[in-house]
Design a protein around this motif. Structure first.
Motif, PDB file in Angstrom:
ATOM      1  N   LYS A  68       0.834  -1.204   0.000  1.00  0.00           N
ATOM      2  CA  LYS A  68       0.000   0.000   0.000  1.00  0.00           C
ATOM      3  C   LYS A  68       0.864   1.248   0.000  1.00  0.00           C
ATOM      4  O   LYS A  68       0.584   2.226  -0.710  1.00  0.00           O
ATOM      5  CB  LYS A  68      -0.920  -0.011   1.218  1.00  0.00           C
ATOM      6  N   ARG A  69       1.952   1.232   0.797  1.00  0.00           N
ATOM      7  CA  ARG A  69       2.850   2.384   0.861  1.00  0.00           C
ATOM      8  C   ARG A  69       3.573   2.570  -0.463  1.00  0.00           C
ATOM      9  O   ARG A  69       3.770   3.685  -0.945  1.00  0.00           O
ATOM     10  CB  ARG A  69       3.888   2.167   1.980  1.00  0.00           C
ATOM     11  N   LYS A  71       2.572   1.697  -3.460  1.00  0.00           N
ATOM     12  CA  LYS A  71       1.633   2.228  -4.455  1.00  0.00           C
ATOM     13  C   LYS A  71       1.426   3.723  -4.256  1.00  0.00           C
ATOM     14  O   LYS A  71       1.364   4.496  -5.226  1.00  0.00           O
ATOM     15  CB  LYS A  71       0.301   1.483  -4.351  1.00  0.00           C
ATOM     16  N   TYR A  72       1.327   4.154  -2.988  1.00  0.00           N
ATOM     17  CA  TYR A  72       1.113   5.564  -2.693  1.00  0.00           C
ATOM     18  C   TYR A  72       2.296   6.406  -3.152  1.00  0.00           C
ATOM     19  O   TYR A  72       2.123   7.451  -3.791  1.00  0.00           O
ATOM     20  CB  TYR A  72       0.887   5.742  -1.191  1.00  0.00           C
ATOM     21  N   GLY A  75       2.504   6.740  -6.832  1.00  0.00           N
ATOM     22  CA  GLY A  75       1.486   7.702  -7.264  1.00  0.00           C
ATOM     23  C   GLY A  75       1.951   9.134  -7.091  1.00  0.00           C
ATOM     24  O   GLY A  75       1.693   9.992  -7.941  1.00  0.00           O
ATOM     25  N   ASP A  96      -5.031  13.813   0.680  1.00  0.00           N
ATOM     26  CA  ASP A  96      -3.589  13.912   0.489  1.00  0.00           C
ATOM     27  C   ASP A  96      -2.931  14.934   1.400  1.00  0.00           C
ATOM     28  O   ASP A  96      -1.764  14.802   1.752  1.00  0.00           O
ATOM     29  CB  ASP A  96      -3.278  14.278  -0.970  1.00  0.00           C
ATOM     30  N   GLN A  99      -1.317  13.350   4.657  1.00  0.00           N
ATOM     31  CA  GLN A  99      -0.111  12.544   4.495  1.00  0.00           C
ATOM     32  C   GLN A  99       1.085  13.429   4.173  1.00  0.00           C
ATOM     33  O   GLN A  99       2.197  13.190   4.649  1.00  0.00           O
ATOM     34  CB  GLN A  99      -0.315  11.499   3.389  1.00  0.00           C
TER      35      GLN A  99
END
Length: 284
Positions: A68-69, A71-72, A75, A96, A99
């Motif tokens: 998950k991290r 992919k983030y 992105g 966003d 984060q």
């Protein structure tokens, strides 16, 4: 509106450095994976150089980052412009904004915060934080709220970390002390915690009481951050739709002057702690 490219690079650098350190990986080993040198990794981690999605993917794999991290972060890298953008106004949309702010807060060496309505997150108790989050999302699953509360409390480690704890200056409007959040019991515990935390050598909390005559009026909260390694000074402004970062020298200077005027009008440190204690005693 697109996110600020400068903030994207700085956030990516902070996140990648944190992953590398957690993986106990050297800059040289990271450089070998992306076909560069240790100085290149240093520039990426300090936000002075961009990074491609392919490079982020390789580094994330090396650091064994959670899927998950990974992919983030990929992105984020995909949003970086290939050419230097023209100066314009950028905003971070929910979610966003959080984060990005979390990463900047983690790397900050100094923060100055002016709060109008509530006690700032870095100084909140569990019950106060939970009450605030629940007020915003009353229908949310309790487990989700608890995760958000724990995240907020985990952020407070920047004040007590062994290596360069954050230097924090806070000016609180008296409104933040008087407005009941949750219950009188929650407020009393929160204000007592505020006095205790304000006694730390790296934390300076001052109260701007209603009784101060002829002071300037600033209606909204603001956070001023300084990141020494990234050579960044920025103002963080948040609203219900997202957040804005101002990092032009003239913008930061203007907010810095306003903050210092508010701080000068506030009660001195010890008087502020005494004032908070007195307000705490009024809550059942």
């Amino acid at each position: 509106m697109a996110p600020d490219p400068k903030m994207l690079k700085i956030q990516l650098g902070i996140e990648l450095r944190r992953l590398r350190e957690e993986a106990e990986c050297t800059a040289a080993a990271a450089a070998a994976v992306v076909g560069g040198t240790a100085p290149k990794i240093s520039k990426i981690e300090s936000g002075k150089q961009g990074i491609t999605t392919a490079e982020v993917e390789k580094l994330s794999a090396l650091y064994d980052a959670p899927a998950k991290r990974r992919k983030y972060l990929i992105g984020l890298a995909s949003q970086l412009p290939r050419r230097s953008p023209r100066r314009t106004t950028y905003r971070d949309a929910v979610p966003d904004w959080f984060q990005r702010f979390h990463a900047l807060e983690y790397a900050a060496t100094d923060m100055r915060i002016y709060e109008v309505e509530s006690v700032t997150g870095l100084l909140q108790t569990h019950d106060y934080a939970r009450s605030m989050i629940h007020a915003w999302e009353p229908a949310a699953d309790p487990r989700m709220i608890e995760r958000q509360v724990q995240t907020r409390l985990d952020r407070q480690s920047v004040l007590t970390r062994r290596h360069k704890p954050l230097n924090l200056q806070v000016v609180l409007s008296e409104t933040a002390l008087r407005r009941v959040q949750g219950s009188g019991t929650i407020m009393r515990a929160q204000l007592e915690h505020l006095v205790e935390t304000a006694s730390k050598p790296n934390v300076d909390v001052r109260v701007l009481p209603f009784s101060v005559p002829n002071r300037i009026s600033v209606a909204s909260s603001a956070t001023l951050l300084h990141l020494a390694e990234q050579q960044l000074s920025a103002v963080y402004l948040e609203d219900v739709l997202g957040a804005t970062y101002l990092h032009e020298p003239t913008e930061f200077t203007r907010y810095s002057i306003v903050f210092e005027r508010l701080r000068a009008a506030a009660l001195p440190e010890q008087e502020s702690q005494d004032f908070i204690a007195k307000v705490a005693a009024t809550h059942d």
